[in-house]
Write a protein that holds these residues in place. Sequence first.
Motif, PDB file in Angstrom:
ATOM      1  N   ASP A  59      35.665   0.488   1.024  1.00 47.72           N
ATOM      2  CA  ASP A  59      36.838   0.703   1.882  1.00 47.72           C
ATOM      3  C   ASP A  59      37.086   2.201   2.085  1.00 47.72           C
ATOM      4  N   VAL A  60      37.025   2.930   0.983  1.00 46.09           N
ATOM      5  CA  VAL A  60      37.318   4.363   1.058  1.00 46.09           C
ATOM      6  C   VAL A  60      36.215   5.095   1.810  1.00 46.09           C
ATOM      7  N   ARG A  85      42.063  14.902   5.256  1.00 44.63           N
ATOM      8  CA  ARG A  85      42.988  14.545   6.331  1.00 44.63           C
ATOM      9  C   ARG A  85      44.149  15.544   6.401  1.00 44.63           C
ATOM     10  N   ASP A 112      34.525   3.954   4.249  1.00 49.77           N
ATOM     11  CA  ASP A 112      34.790   3.729   5.671  1.00 49.77           C
ATOM     12  C   ASP A 112      35.855   4.705   6.174  1.00 49.77           C
ATOM     13  N   GLU A 113      36.888   4.910   5.362  1.00 51.07           N
ATOM     14  CA  GLU A 113      37.921   5.885   5.720  1.00 51.07           C
ATOM     15  C   GLU A 113      37.325   7.283   5.826  1.00 51.07           C
ATOM     16  N   LEU A 166      39.315   8.689  -2.659  1.00 58.10           N
ATOM     17  CA  LEU A 166      40.505   8.679  -1.808  1.00 58.10           C
ATOM     18  C   LEU A 166      41.207  10.036  -1.839  1.00 58.10           C
ATOM     19  N   VAL A 204      39.321  12.136   0.635  1.00 61.96           N
ATOM     20  CA  VAL A 204      39.622  11.727   2.016  1.00 61.96           C
ATOM     21  C   VAL A 204      41.008  12.212   2.431  1.00 61.96           C
ATOM     22  N   GLU A 205      41.984  12.035   1.557  1.00 57.60           N
ATOM     23  CA  GLU A 205      43.342  12.449   1.908  1.00 57.60           C
ATOM     24  C   GLU A 205      43.473  13.963   1.963  1.00 57.60           C
TER      25      GLU A 205
END
Length: 452
Positions: free
Chosen positions: A151-152, A225, A154-155, A218, A221-222
């Motif tokens: 899931d992560v 972002r 994919d993010e 995550l 990723v964050e």
Amino acid sequence: MSRTRRDVLASLAGVGVAGLAGCTALDAGASESDGPTLDPAALRAVRQLGSPAFPARVPAPIAEPYLERGRGRAREFLDSVPETMSPGEVPNEGVRNAYAEAYADAAAALAPSDTDESPFEALRGLRYARGAAAMAKGTYDAAVGDLTEADVRDEAAAVRADVESFRFGTRSLGDEADRALVVYEAVESLVAAAVRSLDNADEYGRYADSAPRVGELLDAVESARASLDGARHVRDRYLATVADPIDFTDAFESTASSLAGVIEDRRAEYPEEGGLEAVIEGEGLDTEALESTPAKDLLVEAFVEVERGLRDARDGLRSGRFATALVGAHTAETHRRAFEDAVTAVKRGRYESVESAAAVRDAKLGALEALEAARSNGSNPHLTRRALVDIAYMVGRGDDYFRDDYYDDGDPRAARNALAQYATAEFAARETPDVSAWVLGTLAAERGGVGR
């Protein structure tokens, strides 16, 4: 500079003249036969002069509501998970411990800061707060089965695509070169931080095949972002202030390439083999005689910054970060000139030893004066101040040598290393306004003298 002027600077830096009067007096008490006495209290008083206030900033209006939204996103992550994992919920003690650490780090990142941050520093700091909170949330959600590594990832792919779209879709539009250069160097730095976060997630990690590993991903990723959001905010807020934008992109590239070539040629005048020892000896100085002196530390520090600036210029050109390349060229040339100034000073017998705490004090005040004089220079204020942020940091590094846990009280290495840092900052600060004029003058020439 007169002693009166130094005392004025001392009081402005945070400690009055009376509070420092003991520095010279303590040293004066040593007999000539004993040599100079470097009293630990006098050296700590030098540190207590304080560091110059040069917070990083960008000539674009950072919106407070934007900063609060970023903090709010981090708080939402943290509020969506419990403060602790129960053994019944997650039997694995290692995962529970990793989660406890992640949660504590996130809470600390969101705690009110006791330092005076500029809005731009607060914007950059959002990636740490948001990333830390995401680490906690990702670890918890993965531990209870609500989130997988796939899931992560994919993010991560989606964020990477957004970063690349922004990077290739952004041109250096602005009003005047001095301001635009600093804005787009900041934008490029934030984009590079986003890419670095995503790349590091694939290459490094404390955990493997576990819930904390999902949390790490995550976090990356964050963080990416948040950096991308910051880059977009800086660019858009700047452009909102520009009525008739000029496209500096091509001029930044050609000027960075030209100046990097000039500095490469100047670097070629120094020995390529033998490292920094050979560079110093190439200036007619005896490195063995300079061993364990502030002079050698000063020369090494200045030339290391030449190499760092050149590396930034080369890397910026290769990666299409042309504002970054120009700032790198500025760094390299500033410190190349500072190195030459330092060579001249050493040949005249300066910095051969630390004779007293007063000498260290005077070196720091010399750095403070040079920084303030450069900041007060009215020409090209944005680029000059951007360069001074890094130079002022050297004063703080010098102060750090007097921390109680760095060297034992009275260790002469503390004074020697601190004095070298202060002197490097002074020489570099004095050269900064002229180098800013050189960089932006060359840029104006590249553009036919328009929009300097």
